[in-house]
Design a protein around this motif. Structure first.
Motif, PDB file in Angstrom:
ATOM      1  N   PHE A   1       0.947   4.111  -2.833  1.00 35.67           N
ATOM      2  CA  PHE A   1       0.770   5.521  -2.458  1.00 35.67           C
ATOM      3  C   PHE A   1       1.912   6.379  -3.001  1.00 35.67           C
ATOM      4  CE2 PHE A   1       1.122   9.022   0.688  1.00 35.67           C
ATOM      5  CZ  PHE A   1      -0.091   9.633   0.418  1.00 35.67           C
TER       6      PHE A   1
ATOM      7  N   PHE B   1       1.515   6.744  -6.690  1.00 34.92           N
ATOM      8  CA  PHE B   1       0.420   7.678  -6.948  1.00 34.92           C
ATOM      9  C   PHE B   1       0.900   9.128  -6.800  1.00 34.92           C
ATOM     10  CE2 PHE B   1      -3.178  10.179  -5.280  1.00 34.92           C
ATOM     11  CZ  PHE B   1      -4.037  10.089  -6.368  1.00 34.92           C
TER      12      PHE B   1
ATOM     13  N   LEU C   1       0.828  -1.210   0.000  1.00 38.49           N
ATOM     14  CA  LEU C   1       0.000   0.000   0.000  1.00 38.49           C
ATOM     15  C   LEU C   1       0.862   1.259   0.000  1.00 38.49           C
ATOM     16  CD1 LEU C   1      -2.886  -1.006   2.446  1.00 38.49           C
ATOM     17  CD2 LEU C   1      -3.003  -0.731  -0.048  1.00 38.49           C
TER      18      LEU C   1
END
Length: 190
Positions: A17, A20, A13
């Motif tokens: 992130f 992103f 995750l």
């Protein structure tokens, strides 16, 4: 075993992130580049039109060489700042050029033959249109720079920005001469 699974899920995750945020920062960087390219195209068009305007004016304004020389000098400064991507110098040169063009158009009022010349009227309208487009694109550029600069400073974006070398960009600021009121009486008396 479940602790190791949780660790890899959290790590995955976190990686998603970071990817992103990285992609968002890349998008912002390219938006600033695109905004600058838009300004650059308009500056080039105006740069190409100004000699035509000055040449047309020279035919009528034999005694106004100083005004014409100031416009061409400012044109040269804009071209130099544009070529070197020196945003602060470009802002100052733009102010000098706008002042010079304002003076040129004001002095042209004293020459009725020039004012009625179709080439002059066309060039004046073209340059005025380019000036308006440049002002619009400068606003877009500064908006793009502002969004980029805020994101590069905000947490957690700042961590990713520093890690991958994203930087802030300078705003295109206006010279003090460009912000002050124009003395129309002086323009018509010069």
């Amino acid at each position: 075993m479940s602790g190791l699974l949780v660790f890899f899920i959290v790590l995955g995750l976190l990686a998603v992130f970071v990817i992103f945020l990285f992609n968002q920062l890349v998008t912002l960087k390219h938006a600033v580049g695109k905004a600058w390219s838009n300004i650059d195209v308009l500056l080039k068009q105006r740069h190409d039109e100004l000699p035509k305007l000055v040449e047309t004016c020279k035919q009528y304004m034999q005694f106004e060489q100083e005004t014409l020389e100031k416009v061409m000098q400012a044109r040269s400064q804009v071209a130099s700042a544009r070529a070197s991507h020196d945003i602060p110098a470009l802002g100052q040169a733009e102010g000098a050029l706008r002042l010079g063009l304002g003076n040129l158009f004001a002095v042209a009022e004293a020459y009725p033959e020039l004012k009625t010349n179709e080439t002059f009227k066309h060039l004046q309208a073209r340059i005025t249109g380019l000036e308006n487009a440049i002002a619009d694109r400068r606003e877009f550029y500064n908006d793009s720079v502002n969004v980029n600069n805020v994101r590069v400073e905000q947490f957690p974006d700042t961590v990713v920005a520093r890690l991958f070398g994203f930087r802030q960009f300078p705003l295109l600021r206006f010279a003090a001469e460009e912000k002050k009121d124009v003395d129309l009486k002086q323009l018509f008396n010069s």
